[in-house]
Design a protein around this motif. Structure first.
Motif, mmCIF file in Angstrom:
data_model
loop_
_atom_site.group_PDB
_atom_site.id
_atom_site.type_symbol
_atom_site.label_atom_id
_atom_site.label_comp_id
_atom_site.label_asym_id
_atom_site.label_seq_id
_atom_site.Cartn_x
_atom_site.Cartn_y
_atom_site.Cartn_z
ATOM 1 N N SER A 1 0.333 -5.140 -10.306
ATOM 2 C CA SER A 1 -0.238 -6.452 -10.652
ATOM 3 C C SER A 1 -0.254 -7.376 -9.445
ATOM 4 O O SER A 1 -1.243 -8.082 -9.185
ATOM 5 C CB SER A 1 0.562 -7.089 -11.793
ATOM 6 N N GLU A 2 0.835 -7.367 -8.687
ATOM 7 C CA GLU A 2 0.903 -8.220 -7.510
ATOM 8 C C GLU A 2 -0.087 -7.752 -6.442
ATOM 9 O O GLU A 2 -0.705 -8.576 -5.747
ATOM 10 C CB GLU A 2 2.325 -8.207 -6.951
ATOM 11 N N ALA A 3 -0.266 -6.411 -6.306
ATOM 12 C CA ALA A 3 -1.228 -5.888 -5.329
ATOM 13 C C ALA A 3 -2.637 -6.355 -5.669
ATOM 14 O O ALA A 3 -3.408 -6.756 -4.785
ATOM 15 C CB ALA A 3 -1.162 -4.364 -5.299
ATOM 16 N N VAL A 4 -3.004 -6.318 -6.949
ATOM 17 C CA VAL A 4 -4.334 -6.771 -7.358
ATOM 18 C C VAL A 4 -4.508 -8.259 -7.051
ATOM 19 O O VAL A 4 -5.559 -8.699 -6.566
ATOM 20 C CB VAL A 4 -4.554 -6.479 -8.860
ATOM 21 N N ALA A 5 -3.452 -9.035 -7.301
ATOM 22 C CA ALA A 5 -3.528 -10.472 -7.019
ATOM 23 C C ALA A 5 -3.709 -10.724 -5.524
ATOM 24 O O ALA A 5 -4.511 -11.579 -5.116
ATOM 25 C CB ALA A 5 -2.266 -11.163 -7.533
ATOM 26 N N ARG A 6 -2.987 -9.975 -4.689
ATOM 27 C CA ARG A 6 -3.127 -10.139 -3.236
ATOM 28 C C ARG A 6 -4.527 -9.736 -2.781
ATOM 29 O O ARG A 6 -5.103 -10.358 -1.882
ATOM 30 C CB ARG A 6 -2.085 -9.292 -2.506
ATOM 31 N N LEU A 7 -5.068 -8.695 -3.409
ATOM 32 C CA LEU A 7 -6.412 -8.253 -3.048
ATOM 33 C C LEU A 7 -7.433 -9.324 -3.396
ATOM 34 O O LEU A 7 -8.339 -9.634 -2.606
ATOM 35 C CB LEU A 7 -6.739 -6.943 -3.772
ATOM 36 N N GLU A 8 -7.297 -9.928 -4.571
ATOM 37 C CA GLU A 8 -8.216 -10.984 -4.985
ATOM 38 C C GLU A 8 -8.097 -12.208 -4.090
ATOM 39 O O GLU A 8 -9.056 -12.970 -3.925
ATOM 40 C CB GLU A 8 -7.949 -11.356 -6.439
ATOM 41 N N ALA A 9 -6.913 -12.376 -3.505
ATOM 42 C CA ALA A 9 -6.700 -13.509 -2.605
ATOM 43 C C ALA A 9 -7.187 -13.216 -1.188
ATOM 44 O O ALA A 9 -7.002 -14.049 -0.280
ATOM 45 C CB ALA A 9 -5.220 -13.883 -2.585
ATOM 46 N N GLY A 10 -7.771 -12.027 -0.976
ATOM 47 C CA GLY A 10 -8.313 -11.699 0.342
ATOM 48 C C GLY A 10 -7.294 -11.159 1.311
ATOM 49 O O GLY A 10 -7.483 -11.274 2.528
ATOM 50 N N ALA A 11 -6.213 -10.552 0.805
ATOM 51 C CA ALA A 11 -5.172 -9.998 1.676
ATOM 52 C C ALA A 11 -5.010 -8.507 1.396
ATOM 53 O O ALA A 11 -4.021 -8.056 0.803
ATOM 54 C CB ALA A 11 -3.849 -10.730 1.449
ATOM 55 N N PRO A 12 -5.988 -7.675 1.790
ATOM 56 C CA PRO A 12 -5.936 -6.252 1.432
ATOM 57 C C PRO A 12 -4.756 -5.507 2.051
ATOM 58 O O PRO A 12 -4.244 -4.562 1.453
ATOM 59 C CB PRO A 12 -7.271 -5.708 1.944
ATOM 60 N N ALA B 1 -5.052 0.980 -7.567
ATOM 61 C CA ALA B 1 -4.699 -0.177 -6.738
ATOM 62 C C ALA B 1 -4.714 0.202 -5.257
ATOM 63 O O ALA B 1 -5.211 -0.556 -4.413
ATOM 64 C CB ALA B 1 -3.325 -0.708 -7.141
ATOM 65 N N ARG B 2 -4.180 1.382 -4.927
ATOM 66 C CA ARG B 2 -4.201 1.828 -3.530
ATOM 67 C C ARG B 2 -5.632 1.986 -3.035
ATOM 68 O O ARG B 2 -5.961 1.625 -1.905
ATOM 69 C CB ARG B 2 -3.474 3.165 -3.373
ATOM 70 N N ALA B 3 -6.508 2.569 -3.885
ATOM 71 C CA ALA B 3 -7.899 2.783 -3.485
ATOM 72 C C ALA B 3 -8.596 1.466 -3.189
ATOM 73 O O ALA B 3 -9.293 1.323 -2.174
ATOM 74 C CB ALA B 3 -8.644 3.553 -4.579
ATOM 75 N N LEU B 4 -8.418 0.490 -4.061
ATOM 76 C CA LEU B 4 -9.067 -0.801 -3.851
ATOM 77 C C LEU B 4 -8.540 -1.478 -2.593
ATOM 78 O O LEU B 4 -9.302 -2.082 -1.828
ATOM 79 C CB LEU B 4 -8.847 -1.691 -5.074
ATOM 80 N N ALA B 5 -7.218 -1.354 -2.376
ATOM 81 C CA ALA B 5 -6.638 -1.959 -1.181
ATOM 82 C C ALA B 5 -7.125 -1.252 0.084
ATOM 83 O O ALA B 5 -7.445 -1.900 1.094
ATOM 84 C CB ALA B 5 -5.108 -1.921 -1.269
ATOM 85 N N LEU B 6 -7.210 0.077 0.053
ATOM 86 C CA LEU B 6 -7.689 0.828 1.215
ATOM 87 C C LEU B 6 -9.146 0.502 1.521
ATOM 88 O O LEU B 6 -9.542 0.362 2.680
ATOM 89 C CB LEU B 6 -7.521 2.328 0.962
ATOM 90 N N ALA B 7 -9.949 0.378 0.454
ATOM 91 C CA ALA B 7 -11.346 0.011 0.669
ATOM 92 C C ALA B 7 -11.439 -1.374 1.283
ATOM 93 O O ALA B 7 -12.235 -1.615 2.205
ATOM 94 C CB ALA B 7 -12.109 0.068 -0.652
ATOM 95 N N GLY B 8 -10.617 -2.309 0.783
ATOM 96 C CA GLY B 8 -10.619 -3.658 1.332
ATOM 97 C C GLY B 8 -10.154 -3.698 2.773
ATOM 98 O O GLY B 8 -10.558 -4.578 3.546
#
Length: 738
Positions: free
Chosen positions: A308-319, A342-349
């Motif tokens: 949940s925190e990873a998704v929030a950080r991603l939405e905040a522009g901090a991949p 979550a890892r995939a979205l962060a890696l893509a970002g």
């Protein structure tokens, strides 16, 4: 002690419960098997329940990856042997039940993986480590089995396993890799000098012990999950790139290899049999269950909170912050599909689309029914294509669009899962450069359509991507052949079936007279082969004024002669001034081939049989798997260790002093690329027309046209297809003047 062992053998008989049951009886327990499932009259499977479960002192459930309740709450102590702890977050097959939910009702829980103890503790479940083991009744060495295979790998084709095995096979072709179970697997292990283990995640799996027990040298990926505490002196690698050097080093040291393998076999036989494991399990049950853990999780230790925190950080522009949190969650519980999303979205970002696609593939392995995950995976692959630097990436983009659209259609009863489709897509796109080159080299839209359609068909199945083929016409032709041209049923030479009937795999060869159809020949064959060769003209292309076929006066090299149908067809086409040299090495086929030549004396003088296997080098002795018309180089599960001598096209042309080669046909069951490499001088010097089977390996549709195009000889390349399934695709090459 009376013990009821609960596991199902309906999906697969060779399951861990079989070894556990035998070991309990070996150590003196009154153990019996209870089958928790049953077949329905309609052929399905349903739960049988526990109403007929006999009384016992202990009920032991052995993990079989199936979703049904365990034997708990029955007034008898219960134990659960949880094997696939890397899949705690994935539903058991056939339902939505998760392993942690199943485990909670048992008095005792045992984990086959060391880290599974910690993973189960995070779910509030106290477990003890009880590794998998070796069953000497089923997996012992056999001195009568000679070591005749250099290396083998047996397992499901997940992730990078197929690529790793193919790369290793190019270096060490005396090999077996694929899936095998029971006696077939044991025979392969017993005949192998080196047994390769490629664990999924960090599992110390059943094959680890099977391989050690069978007497070959185990060379495996390091799991860092307690295996070094179980067996001393393991030969392991951290990176698969190290594998060829390790295999080469131990193949060259026969004495050292045999000594180490023998020491490790004695160690597993002396300390790690299922009898040892069952004694440990019963001692633990006698000692009583351990205290159940009461973990006080903080957000830093809770995978769900970290996701949940990873998704929030991603939405905040901090991949990058999101990736750090997702990696932490994966380390705590890598069996949760959400962690890998979550890892995939962060890696893509973070600008790493290829790694993102790999993370999504892991999610699909844990939740194979997720259409959303599959389509997101395709989107990641699209980003991979962008990052790959292939100009235009035209094939990749078209392929992804087709997969995206077709994946929404029903799969049909026997259609592949989306997980399997994802692996198929990854295999194609892992070789994107070859497929892009082939796509760009194909000379017409029809060929490009075939390439796209067949790749998608192989990934998603016939229900989602049917192949455009006139099956009704093919059936009508077979009926006509059977009705007008059949002269004698079961006409195969008796000596070809006695002692070698397995070579035909149930194929009945009949005698056909093709003269009523305007073809002056008779032959022993099947209606299917007669239709494909003489009526569909599988190895001939005529399209938009381009003709690729054997012609009057041609010198033809026929790679893969089988029963002689193609050689006779070519002999008819080339006429008295032509010549056909046909490669066929299997003795059973050669007898039928020679009988066919005897039936056609007017054509036989134009045909020379070359009784060797086509390869890129001559004079090698390669193992082969005898499987009738599908016989291929390379040993396979259950195969006899026969060998074939090899010859290259270039060496044949030189040895026979051929002034030219006009037509080259290759249908050699997966050895086409090697045979082409062995024909490079001939192609450069004589520019023959080419008809090459491009369906035996998943990559052939791309690799074969790309290799021919890479010669820069001016060939125009085409694809055509001759069945309603994924087989019988032919790549044609027309010289510049054709």
């Amino acid at each position: 002690m009376r013990i009821g062992v609960v596991f199902s053998t309906l999906p697969r008989e060779d399951t861990t419960g079989v070894h556990v049951l035998r070991a309990l009886r070996e150590i003196g327990c009154d153990a019996f098997h209870h089958e928790p499932l049953r077949r329905t009259p309609a052929g399905g499977i349903e739960q049988a329940g526990y109403e007929t479960l006999p009384p016992a002192d202990l009920y032991l459930q052995v993990d079989d990856d199936l979703a049904y309740p365990g034997p708990v709450g029955l007034g008898v102590p219960s134990a659960y042997y949880c094997i696939d702890t890397h899949r705690l977050g994935a539903p058991l097959a056939g339902g939505s039940l998760l392993r942690p939910d199943k485990a909670r009702g048992f008095d005792h829980v045992f984990s086959a993986q060391r880290d599974g103890v910690d993973l189960l503790a995070r779910h509030g479940i106290a477990a003890r480590w009880l590794p998998l083991a070796y069953d000497p009744a089923r997996q012992a060495p056999d001195p009568a089995q000679a070591k005749q295979i250099d290396w083998c790998f047996l397992g499901t084709p997940l992730g990078d396993r197929p690529r790793i095995c193919r790369d290793l096979a190019r270096r060490f072709p005396s090999c077996v890799f694929g899936q095998a179970y029971g006696e077939a697997a044991l025979r392969i292990y017993q005949q192998s000098r080196i047994i390769v283990n490629l664990p999924v995640g960090n599992d110390v799996n059943m094959r680890f012990f099977e391989a050690l027990g069978a007497g070959g040298l185990l060379v495996g990926g390091a799991a860092h999950n307690g295996e070094d505490e179980l067996v001393e002196g393991l030969v392991q690698f951290e990176d698969p790139a190290e594998l060829p050097a390790l295999v080469g080093r131990w193949l060259s040291d026969g004495a050292g290899r045999a000594a180490l393998a023998d020491a490790q076999q004695r160690e597993v036989a002396g300390r790690h049999t299922y009898a040892h494991r069952m004694r440990a399990l019963l001692a633990a049950v006698e000692a009583g269950p351990p205290a159940r853990p009461r973990p006080a999780r903080t957000p830093a230790d809770d995978p769900a909170a970290l996701v949940s925190e990873a998704v929030a950080r991603l939405e905040a522009g901090a991949p990058h912050d999101a990736l750090r949190l997702a990696d932490r969650a994966a380390g705590l519980d890598g069996a949760r599909p959400q962690v890998h999303r979550a890892r995939a979205l962060a890696l893509a970002g973070a600008g790493r689309p290829a790694d993102a696609a790999g993370a999504l593939l892991r999610e699909l392995e844990l939740s194979p029914g997720s259409g959303e995950a599959f389509r997101t995976y395709l989107g990641m692959l699209d980003q991979v294509a962008d990052a790959a630097g292939v100009p235009g990436a035209a094939f990749t983009r078209a392929y992804l669009r087709v997969l995206d659209l077709a994946s929404e259609a029903p799969a049909g009863d026997a259609g592949p899962t989306l997980e399997a489709a994802a692996h198929a897509a990854a295999a194609v796109l892992g070789r994107h450069a070859e497929f892009e080159r082939a796509w760009g080299a194909l000379a017409d839209a029809d060929s490009r359509h075939w390439m796209l359609e067949l790749c998608a068909h192989r990934a998603l199945g016939a229900a989602r991507v049917p192949v455009r083929f006139d099956a009704a016409r093919a059936r009508a032709l077979e009926d006509e052949v059977q009705g007008r041209l059949l002269r004698e049923r079961g006409a195969v030479p008796a000596s070809a079936t006695r002692g070698a009937s397995h070579a035909f795999q149930g194929w009945r060869l009949d005698r056909y007279d093709l003269r009523p159809a305007g073809l002056p020949l008779e032959l022993l064959s099947t209606a299917e082969y007669v239709v494909a060769t003489f009526f569909l003209r599988q190895y001939q292309l005529e399209r938009a004024g381009v003709r690729v076929a054997a012609a009057e006066g041609d010198v033809v090299v026929d790679g893969g002669g089988c029963f002689g149908e193609t050689a006779l067809h070519f002999a008819h086409q080339v006429g008295p001034g032509g010549r056909v040299l046909s490669f066929e090495f299997l003795p059973a086929h050669l007898e039928v081939f020679r009988a066919n030549l005897a039936l056609n004396p007017a054509l036989a003088g134009r045909v020379e049989i070359v009784p060797e296997a086509l390869w890129d080098r001559s004079g090698e002795a390669l193992p082969f798997t005898e499987h009738g018309p599908a016989t291929h180089l390379g040993a396979a599960p259950g195969a006899a260790a026969a060998v074939a001598r090899t010859c290259s096209v270039d060496d044949l042309v030189e040895a026979r002093g051929l002034p030219r080669v006009d037509f080259l046909k290759l249908d050699v069951e997966g050895a086409e690329l090697a045979a082409l490499r062995g024909a490079e001088r001939t192609l450069r010097r004589h520019r023959p027309k080419l008809a090459i089977a491009a369906y035996h390996r998943p990559e052939d549709l791309g690799a074969l046209p790309a290799w021919i195009d890479g010669l820069r000889l001016g060939y125009r390349l085409y694809l055509d297809h001759f069945t309603p399934g994924a087989w019988e695709t032919i790549a044609f090459a027309a010289p510049a003047a054709a």
